[in-house]
Write a protein that holds these residues in place. Sequence first.
Motif, PDB file in Angstrom:
ATOM      1  N   ASN A   1       0.855  -1.188   0.000  1.00 59.52           N
ATOM      2  CA  ASN A   1       0.000   0.000   0.000  1.00 59.52           C
ATOM      3  C   ASN A   1       0.889   1.235   0.000  1.00 59.52           C
ATOM      4  OD1 ASN A   1      -2.019   1.874   0.303  1.00 59.52           O
ATOM      5  ND2 ASN A   1      -2.488   1.362   2.425  1.00 59.52           N
ATOM      6  N   PRO A   2       1.185   1.815  -1.165  1.00 57.14           N
ATOM      7  CA  PRO A   2       2.068   2.984  -1.205  1.00 57.14           C
ATOM      8  C   PRO A   2       1.538   4.111  -0.328  1.00 57.14           C
ATOM      9  CG  PRO A   2       1.650   2.146  -3.420  1.00 57.14           C
ATOM     10  CD  PRO A   2       0.693   1.436  -2.500  1.00 57.14           C
ATOM     11  N   ARG A   3       2.464   4.781   0.356  1.00 56.56           N
ATOM     12  CA  ARG A   3       2.110   5.903   1.215  1.00 56.56           C
ATOM     13  C   ARG A   3       2.671   7.174   0.590  1.00 56.56           C
ATOM     14  NH1 ARG A   3      -1.326   3.433   4.499  1.00 56.56           N
ATOM     15  NH2 ARG A   3      -0.902   4.792   6.297  1.00 56.56           N
ATOM     16  N   TYR A   4       1.867   8.228   0.556  1.00 53.15           N
ATOM     17  CA  TYR A   4       2.295   9.476  -0.061  1.00 53.15           C
ATOM     18  C   TYR A   4       2.289  10.604   0.961  1.00 53.15           C
ATOM     19  CZ  TYR A   4       1.823   6.973  -4.447  1.00 53.15           C
ATOM     20  OH  TYR A   4       1.976   6.050  -5.455  1.00 53.15           O
ATOM     21  N   CYS A   5       3.303  11.465   0.858  1.00 50.53           N
ATOM     22  CA  CYS A   5       3.432  12.600   1.770  1.00 50.53           C
ATOM     23  C   CYS A   5       2.232  13.527   1.616  1.00 50.53           C
ATOM     24  CB  CYS A   5       4.729  13.345   1.479  1.00 50.53           C
ATOM     25  SG  CYS A   5       4.983  14.802   2.505  1.00 50.53           S
ATOM     26  N   THR A   6       1.646  13.920   2.722  1.00 50.59           N
ATOM     27  CA  THR A   6       0.468  14.793   2.690  1.00 50.59           C
ATOM     28  C   THR A   6       0.836  16.237   2.356  1.00 50.59           C
ATOM     29  OG1 THR A   6       0.660  15.151   5.080  1.00 50.59           O
ATOM     30  CG2 THR A   6      -0.801  13.382   4.345  1.00 50.59           C
ATOM     31  N   VAL A   7       2.148  16.542   2.357  1.00 49.38           N
ATOM     32  CA  VAL A   7       2.588  17.908   2.062  1.00 49.38           C
ATOM     33  C   VAL A   7       3.003  18.057   0.607  1.00 49.38           C
ATOM     34  CG1 VAL A   7       4.281  19.709   2.612  1.00 49.38           C
ATOM     35  CG2 VAL A   7       3.300  18.300   4.444  1.00 49.38           C
ATOM     36  N   CYS A   8       3.882  17.146   0.127  1.00 49.88           N
ATOM     37  CA  CYS A   8       4.416  17.294  -1.230  1.00 49.88           C
ATOM     38  C   CYS A   8       4.001  16.182  -2.184  1.00 49.88           C
ATOM     39  CB  CYS A   8       5.942  17.398  -1.185  1.00 49.88           C
ATOM     40  SG  CYS A   8       6.760  15.946  -0.489  1.00 49.88           S
ATOM     41  N   ASP A   9       3.228  15.223  -1.721  1.00 49.51           N
ATOM     42  CA  ASP A   9       2.679  14.141  -2.543  1.00 49.51           C
ATOM     43  C   ASP A   9       3.746  13.201  -3.109  1.00 49.51           C
ATOM     44  OD1 ASP A   9       0.261  12.954  -3.328  1.00 49.51           O
ATOM     45  OD2 ASP A   9       0.492  13.680  -5.379  1.00 49.51           O
ATOM     46  N   VAL A  10       4.941  13.202  -2.516  1.00 50.73           N
ATOM     47  CA  VAL A  10       5.991  12.266  -2.915  1.00 50.73           C
ATOM     48  C   VAL A  10       5.757  10.935  -2.207  1.00 50.73           C
ATOM     49  CG1 VAL A  10       8.483  11.804  -2.746  1.00 50.73           C
ATOM     50  CG2 VAL A  10       7.670  14.090  -3.350  1.00 50.73           C
ATOM     51  N   GLN A  11       6.056   9.830  -2.890  1.00 48.48           N
ATOM     52  CA  GLN A  11       5.889   8.531  -2.245  1.00 48.48           C
ATOM     53  C   GLN A  11       6.871   8.403  -1.091  1.00 48.48           C
ATOM     54  OE1 GLN A  11       5.570   5.136  -4.812  1.00 48.48           O
ATOM     55  NE2 GLN A  11       5.941   3.664  -3.162  1.00 48.48           N
ATOM     56  N   MET A  12       6.354   8.017   0.070  1.00 47.08           N
ATOM     57  CA  MET A  12       7.171   7.911   1.265  1.00 47.08           C
ATOM     58  C   MET A  12       7.974   6.615   1.268  1.00 47.08           C
ATOM     59  SD  MET A  12       4.423   9.444   4.013  1.00 47.08           S
ATOM     60  CE  MET A  12       5.561  10.336   5.071  1.00 47.08           C
ATOM     61  N   VAL A  13       9.019   6.598   2.097  1.00 49.21           N
ATOM     62  CA  VAL A  13       9.914   5.440   2.146  1.00 49.21           C
ATOM     63  C   VAL A  13       9.963   4.898   3.572  1.00 49.21           C
ATOM     64  CG1 VAL A  13      11.326   6.247   0.226  1.00 49.21           C
ATOM     65  CG2 VAL A  13      11.923   6.928   2.563  1.00 49.21           C
ATOM     66  N   PRO A  14      10.259   3.602   3.730  1.00 43.14           N
ATOM     67  CA  PRO A  14      10.344   3.033   5.079  1.00 43.14           C
ATOM     68  C   PRO A  14      11.457   3.674   5.892  1.00 43.14           C
ATOM     69  CG  PRO A  14      10.190   1.299   3.418  1.00 43.14           C
ATOM     70  CD  PRO A  14      10.454   2.580   2.685  1.00 43.14           C
ATOM     71  N   LEU A  15      11.136   4.047   7.114  1.00 49.18           N
ATOM     72  CA  LEU A  15      12.138   4.577   8.034  1.00 49.18           C
ATOM     73  C   LEU A  15      12.485   3.539   9.090  1.00 49.18           C
ATOM     74  CD1 LEU A  15      13.847   6.820   9.355  1.00 49.18           C
ATOM     75  CD2 LEU A  15      11.781   7.518  10.605  1.00 49.18           C
ATOM     76  N   LEU A  16      11.478   3.098   9.838  1.00 47.66           N
ATOM     77  CA  LEU A  16      11.712   2.197  10.969  1.00 47.66           C
ATOM     78  C   LEU A  16      10.654   1.108  10.996  1.00 47.66           C
ATOM     79  CD1 LEU A  16      13.114   1.521  13.733  1.00 47.66           C
ATOM     80  CD2 LEU A  16      11.459   3.084  14.794  1.00 47.66           C
ATOM     81  N   THR A  17      11.100  -0.131  11.134  1.00 47.67           N
ATOM     82  CA  THR A  17      10.190  -1.254  11.363  1.00 47.67           C
ATOM     83  C   THR A  17      10.218  -1.599  12.846  1.00 47.67           C
ATOM     84  OG1 THR A  17      10.571  -2.168   9.153  1.00 47.67           O
ATOM     85  CG2 THR A  17       9.630  -3.648  10.802  1.00 47.67           C
ATOM     86  N   ILE A  18       9.058  -1.516  13.491  1.00 48.83           N
ATOM     87  CA  ILE A  18       8.890  -1.919  14.890  1.00 48.83           C
ATOM     88  C   ILE A  18       8.294  -3.314  14.869  1.00 48.83           C
ATOM     89  CG2 ILE A  18       7.684  -1.414  17.054  1.00 48.83           C
ATOM     90  CD1 ILE A  18       7.663   1.542  16.177  1.00 48.83           C
TER      91      ILE A  18
END
Length: 358
Positions: free
Chosen positions: A276-293
């Motif tokens: 499920n691609p996630r997009y930045c609510t500010v600039c509409d760029v596809q977000m990338v994984p930062l941290l897996t908990i």
Amino acid sequence: MVFVRTTPQRPVDVTAVLPELAPLARPAIRLHPRPGSPSVGESSVGGPLLWPAEEPWPHCEASHLHVDSGFRQSPADVRLMRRRQARWHRDHNGRGMTPEEAAVKERNAAMLAERFAVGPPPADCPVPMLPVAQLYLRDIPLLRPPGQADLLQVLWCPYDHDPHHKPSTALFWRSAAAVVDILAAPPEPYEVNDDGYLPEPCVLAPEAITEYPNSLDLSPQMLRMVEDWSRWQAAGAEVDRSEHADCPRDFYDVHLADAPGWKVGGWPPWGRTDPNPRYCTVCDVQMVPLLTIASYEWDGGEGHSWAPCEDQAAANASGRCCGQSPSQPTKVEVGSTDNMQIYICPTSPEHPHTDLIQ
């Protein structure tokens, strides 16, 4: 004390069998948290934060049903039970409380009675958030923080939040050198919605690895390549034919794709949902994984192959004993598939983050 954890060599070189996947390789850092006593100057899971004394501690402003949570235990009571379980695991004798444990329980009960004397907090009372992770850039170079920041701090509210019934997270980037006076005694929440929402303090043993996407992230063409057993044979891959010939895709997902456990970067795990691609609510760029908990450092069954070399004996031991599991050092439990993925905007880490139970 510095400790090391090393991921065993994968049973097959992915790019030897599927050279088309080479461009999809991503760097990741497995954090390998293990119970300890981290300081504010160390990277940690569930440890104390290098938090400025003059900066307000973050609180969750959402509505919380404190009395109707279904669990209703204070962080102090959860910690007491964990200490008792650890003792039971060590000696398997005398499951009653020691005098020290009894004194702690009595003190916790007195504090709880004092709180109830004035009534539980209202549902809309702000809840102090709990430390989840503190990551220094010197230990985790994949962080890519904004500006002069060199420290990432992750907290969450220990209550289920709609729509996915998971803790609500908050991220803070800061420069460690700018923190002069440290907050000595951060506030704690009245209770936790689940004991799995209280991370055990853990030190880290960061390890850089290379990951490949889960089969759900592959294009239909690449997926057909993964499922083509003849390609595995042609590459001379030493894979048990009787076990994996009918479904090499499972072998790829379990042993060769994304690593389980706490990590920074890499590819996200999937299970609860399809990608499920996630997009930045500010600039509409596809977000990338930062941290897996993650709830578990390695999966059951064949997933033991991801257990670090130093933990293989524990990984091959049976199950859990007295509430202790070597594959669950942080005591965290998130979601039905045991992973929460935090995403950030690659254009600006300061843009609002998002998270997903996977």
